[in-house]
Design a protein around this motif. Structure first.
Motif, short mmCIF file in Angstrom:
data_model
loop_
_atom_site.label_atom_id
_atom_site.label_comp_id
_atom_site.label_asym_id
_atom_site.label_seq_id
_atom_site.Cartn_x
_atom_site.Cartn_y
_atom_site.Cartn_z
N TYR A 119 0.79 -1.23 0.00
CA TYR A 119 0.00 0.00 0.00
C TYR A 119 0.82 1.28 0.00
O TYR A 119 0.27 2.36 -0.21
CB TYR A 119 -0.93 0.02 1.21
N LEU A 430 -3.04 4.18 6.06
CA LEU A 430 -3.45 5.37 5.31
C LEU A 430 -3.37 5.11 3.81
O LEU A 430 -4.23 5.58 3.04
CB LEU A 430 -2.57 6.56 5.69
N TYR A 433 -6.36 2.93 3.05
CA TYR A 433 -7.61 3.69 3.14
C TYR A 433 -7.81 4.58 1.92
O TYR A 433 -8.90 4.67 1.36
CB TYR A 433 -7.62 4.53 4.41
N GLN A 434 -6.72 5.24 1.51
CA GLN A 434 -6.81 6.13 0.35
C GLN A 434 -7.17 5.35 -0.90
O GLN A 434 -7.94 5.82 -1.76
CB GLN A 434 -5.47 6.86 0.16
N VAL A 437 -10.87 4.64 -0.99
CA VAL A 437 -11.65 5.85 -1.31
C VAL A 437 -11.55 6.15 -2.80
O VAL A 437 -12.56 6.37 -3.48
CB VAL A 437 -11.15 7.05 -0.48
N VAL A 438 -10.32 6.18 -3.34
CA VAL A 438 -10.11 6.52 -4.75
C VAL A 438 -10.79 5.51 -5.66
O VAL A 438 -11.39 5.88 -6.68
CB VAL A 438 -8.60 6.61 -5.05
N PRO A 454 -10.27 8.83 8.30
CA PRO A 454 -8.84 8.65 8.57
C PRO A 454 -8.32 9.51 9.73
O PRO A 454 -7.12 9.55 9.97
CB PRO A 454 -8.20 9.08 7.25
N SER A 513 -2.55 5.29 -5.55
CA SER A 513 -3.88 4.99 -5.02
C SER A 513 -4.81 4.42 -6.09
O SER A 513 -5.86 3.85 -5.78
CB SER A 513 -4.51 6.25 -4.42
#
Length: 524
Positions: A119, A430, A433-434, A437-438, A454, A513
């Motif tokens: 990630y 992080l 998580y990004q 979302v993306v 976040p 991402s």
């Protein structure tokens, strides 16, 4: 209306995926996809659900709580100790719940190098993996030594090297068999820890209420008179440093709790069992740590002479035992010392397990020689076990007074690696998580999500960074102590050098991402 793309195992394995605007990728998280235990060269998911649950609750509870908490109490006082554990416990909760979310969504058997590599950046994965290995490779001989010192509580005439040898051989044998054997042993060890702590807590409550042979009712006397102690300097600054000393001590008591993330790699039905185990972390932090130090502060004065003189790894150094002795209760100190043998023996066993699995994960990511991927007939990475066990031989340095001093510095230098691993987990989270979302991942495809993200991740990263940077505060107070400075910060320097080396030598790139392959490819 957005389109939905269903991804099979083959498409996840072979395709290079690029999400299209307005398209939601739906991932099949069926057990046929996740359960790859029959594939040659992979660790087997042979832990039972009860093993994972018990390890999540009590697997990492060690001498940092039952012995080390006395140092925090002496330096900061009962209120500082309670607030220090409460503050640090909030960070640990975020770390472990975030790790649980990643592990439930995409379980892997690469220990802690896997998530940063997938990630964030391979350079971070390289540093995170070796950082984690070295922590346990050095803690292993320290725990083996502690086993010998505990037994010397009864047999001072015997050399500590005898017990180091016996326990080193014993844990190698345990880790040679199927992981179910390790899980069963640690299950009952964890149960013994819970019973021991419960006895200590009840005893402290009885002492506080005046039920001891001294008939002295303590109540909240120490909280009223000695709640905040001054440390290193006088006044408000001294009281703040006392609290900060408790924060640092709490970190070292909590460090190791993240080890359950390695267990996740051999957990059956990860989509179901990992969220359940992650949520049990709240119980462990709230009851066994925060409540534990709260009642400890009721039963023991921070100015108790026995607390000031305490040192070593046996029962005499435990603030719970000091409370028992001060209350003139017989027999229990010897019993607690016997229980400490379970605490430390279990820790040494876990050190070898984690070291071998970490080397296996590093080898899978090409960060270590492929020989560490070799499994025996029991599905155990035996080469990694042997290599990690070799570090246990360093424990024999403690048989000589001159060598023990050097080993003490060596051990202190790597303790910060544990906190750095929390930072690695949060940075990886992080990145994960990004990506969700993306790439507009549906909530239904995430089995478990940590609340407040976040923002809670930013909170944890900020606070953990401060703790890491200022963990060597006592090297600068009153005068500069170069030995404390070196042991406090050499681990950070080594960590940054590992990142820089891999980054520059291999010219790795930050994971984008938009990289759906990184997010969904379970076979990485």
């Amino acid at each position: 209306m957005s389109k939905v793309k269903n991804l099979s195992e083959d498409s996840l394995k072979d395709a290079k995926l690029s999400p299209i605007e307005g398209e939601v990728i739906h991932v099949s998280t069926s057990m046929e996809m996740l359960d790859l235990e029959d594939e040659p060269g992979r660790l087997k998911r042979d832990f039972k659900a009860r093993h994972v649950n018990m390890l999540a609750i009590a697997g990492a509870i060690g001498t940092g709580l039952i012995i080390g908490s006395g140092t925090g109490l002496k330096r900061g006082g009962p209120a500082s100790l309670f607030l220090g554990y409460l503050f640090t416990g909030s960070l640990l909760m975020v770390v472990l719940m975030s790790l649980g979310e990643m592990a439930a969504f995409s379980p892997m058997d690469k220990a802690f190098s896997g998530y940063p590599s997938r990630y964030v950046d391979q350079a971070l994965g390289f540093a995170a993996g070796w950082n984690y290995f070295f922590k346990y490779a050095i803690v292993l001989p320290a725990n083996l030594t502690a086993v010998g010192l505990i037994i010397q509580y009864w047999r001072k005439d015997l050399n500590v090297g005898i017990f180091i040898t016996v326990f080193l051989v014993a844990i190698i044998v345990v880790n040679w068999f199927n992981v179910k054997f390790y899980g069963e042993l640690e299950f009952w060890s964890a149960a013994a820890k819970l019973i021991t702590l419960t006895i200590c807590f009840i005893t402290c409550i009885v002492i506080t209420c005046g039920g001891s042979p001294t008939n002295q009712t303590i109540g909240f006397q120490y909280w009223r008179e000695e709640a905040f102690q001054e440390y290193l300097v006088d006044g408000g600054t001294g009281r703040f440093l006392g609290w900060w000393a408790c924060v640092i001590q709490a970190c070292f008591a909590y460090v190791g709790s993240e080890a359950v993330g390695v267990v996740f790699g051999e957990t059956p039905d990860p989509k179901k069992n990992i969220p359940k185990a992650s949520k049990q972390v709240l119980f462990r932090i709230a009851f066994f740590y925060i409540f534990g130090v709260f009642i400890l502060g009721l039963a023991v004065s921070p100015t108790n002479p026995l607390l000031a003189q305490a040192s070593g790894s046996n029962a005499s150094a435990s603030p719970f035992v000091i409370a028992i002795k001060t209350a003139e209760i017989k027999v229990l100190p010897g019993f607690i010392n016997g229980c400490l043998l379970i605490f430390v023996g279990s820790s040494a066993n876990t050190d070898l397990y984690l070291g071998s699995r970490t080397l296996y994960g590093l080898a899978k990511d090409n960060f270590a020689p492929k020989i560490f991927l070799k499994l025996n007939s029991n599905g155990v990475p035996f080469i990694g076990c042997v290599f990690t066990a070799l570090f246990g031989l360093l424990a024999y340095m403690n048989c000589s007074d001159s060598s023990a001093v050097v080993f003490g510095y060596f051990s202190s230098a790597v303790t910060v690696f544990g906190i750095l691993n929390w930072l690695n987990i949060m940075i990886a989270y992080l990145g994960y998580y990004q990506m969700t979302v993306v790439q507009k991942v549906s909530r239904d495809d995430i089995p478990f999500r940590m609340w407040g993200q976040p923002y809670t991740a930013y909170y944890a990263i900020g606070c953990i960074s401060l703790i890491t940077f200022f963990n060597g505060y006592n090297a600068f107070i009153t005068s500069f102590h170069y030995k404390s400075f070196i042991t406090s910060y050499i681990g950070i320097a080594a960590y940054l050098i590992m990142i820089a080396f891999w980054k520059l030598y291999h010219k790795t790139q930050r994971v984008s991402s938009d990289d759906a392959n990184a997010l969904f490819n379970y076979r990485m």
